[in-house]
Enzyme design. Structure first.
Site, PDB file in Angstrom:
ATOM      1  N   GLU A  58       0.831  -1.212   0.000  1.00 18.53           N
ATOM      2  CA  GLU A  58       0.000   0.000   0.000  1.00 18.53           C
ATOM      3  C   GLU A  58       0.861   1.256   0.000  1.00 18.53           C
ATOM      4  O   GLU A  58       0.523   2.260  -0.633  1.00 18.53           O
ATOM      5  CB  GLU A  58      -0.931  -0.024   1.214  1.00 18.53           C
ATOM      6  CG  GLU A  58      -2.025  -1.078   1.084  1.00 18.53           C
ATOM      7  CD  GLU A  58      -2.833  -1.248   2.352  1.00 18.53           C
ATOM      8  OE1 GLU A  58      -4.071  -1.249   2.261  1.00 18.53           O
ATOM      9  OE2 GLU A  58      -2.236  -1.386   3.435  1.00 18.53           O
ATOM     10  N   GLU A  78      -3.316  -9.678   3.632  1.00 16.05           N
ATOM     11  CA  GLU A  78      -4.056  -9.454   4.874  1.00 16.05           C
ATOM     12  C   GLU A  78      -5.129 -10.502   5.134  1.00 16.05           C
ATOM     13  O   GLU A  78      -5.390 -10.874   6.288  1.00 16.05           O
ATOM     14  CB  GLU A  78      -4.710  -8.054   4.858  1.00 16.05           C
ATOM     15  CG  GLU A  78      -3.743  -6.904   5.015  1.00 16.05           C
ATOM     16  CD  GLU A  78      -3.211  -6.395   3.675  1.00 16.05           C
ATOM     17  OE1 GLU A  78      -2.684  -5.282   3.634  1.00 16.05           O
ATOM     18  OE2 GLU A  78      -3.324  -7.131   2.669  1.00 16.05           O
TER      19      GLU A  78
END
Length: 262
Positions: free
Chosen positions: A116, A136
């Site tokens: 990210e 994740e």
């Protein structure tokens, strides 16, 4: 201009020739993002963005890794309230406001929060064996700092869904084919290549660089007609700058342009 760095800090910044290199240096955890790292990183990015001598910011990691993710040991016991009170997304909000070119120099892993972080940048240069992904889901959560939204806008729904739902990482070459990175280079050369690109961009007229970034970032979420109108207005406004006059006169006189950002 050159600025020395604190070699004991978990994040350091060095500024030279209009380029700030911000290095995450937590090698014992493969540069995983904990709260301290994110706080210092946000402060250094803010400072570099506010520095008129800086035109390009490079984000990178030490010891052959970019960022292996967010520190799970620290995150495991967090609550929704603690995320809010501790502003765990602050660094990503800071990056979203930066009005200078951002380059991610990626070696090793750029996973989870590390991916990210890279996706916040305008360019991503990756070493040959680098791997990028959003794992994740494998620890019971999902990307929470732009992973789902930036990925779908960058590589499209079907590739983004595969990465986020399986948690699988992709190689630098596959990421390049998907449009997820800008360039792949030899391992160990991502920072050097990023510096080359940064030097090239830093030599460009600053107002044109800023206009291009703003139009591309804002236009991607607009209807095409609106985005084209935005582009045209920015194009026309640049004809009121000294840099436009200098650039075109230098071209006609067959000499190097001297841009002042005015």
């Amino acid at each position: 201009m050159s600025q020395a760095a604190d070699r004991t800090a978990p994040v350091r910044c060095e500024i030279s020739d209009a380029v700030a290199v911000i290095t995450i240096d937590r090698p014992e955890r493969r540069n995983a993002l904990n709260l301290e790292v994110k706080q210092v990183l946000a402060e250094l990015i803010d400072a570099a963005a506010a520095d008129p001598a800086v035109r390009v910011i490079i984000l990178t990691g030490s010891d052959r890794y970019f960022v292996a993710g967010t520190d799970i040991g620290e995150m495991a016991t967090m609550t929704p309230t603690s995320h809010t009170l501790q502003a765990t997304d602050r660094v990503f909000n800071v990056l979203r406001r930066v009005d200078k070119v951002l380059i991610a120099a990626v070696e090793g892993y750029a996973l989870g929060g590390g991916c990210e972080l890279a996706l916040c940048c305008d360019l991503i240069v990756a070493g040959e064996t680098a791997r990028l992904g959003q794992p994740e889901i494998r620890v019971g959560i999902m990307p929470g700092a732009g992973g789902t939204q930036r990925l779908v806008r960058t590589i499209g729904k079907y590739q983004a869904m595969k990465l986020v739902l399986t948690g699988e990482a992709v190689s630098a070459r596959d990421a390049l084919a998907m449009g997820m990175v800008s360039e792949v280079c030899q391992d160990g050369q991502a920072l050097a290549r990023s510096r080359e690109l940064a030097s090239t961009i830093a030599a460009m007229p600053p107002l044109a660089v800023r206009a291009i970034r703003e139009v591309m970032q804002q236009g991607q979420d607009m209807a095409l007609d609106s985005a084209l109108a935005l582009e045209r207005r920015a194009f026309q406004m640049l004809f009121d700058t000294q840099d436009q006059k200098e650039g075109m006169q230098a071209f006609l006189e067959k000499r190097a342009a001297r841009y002042q950002g005015r």
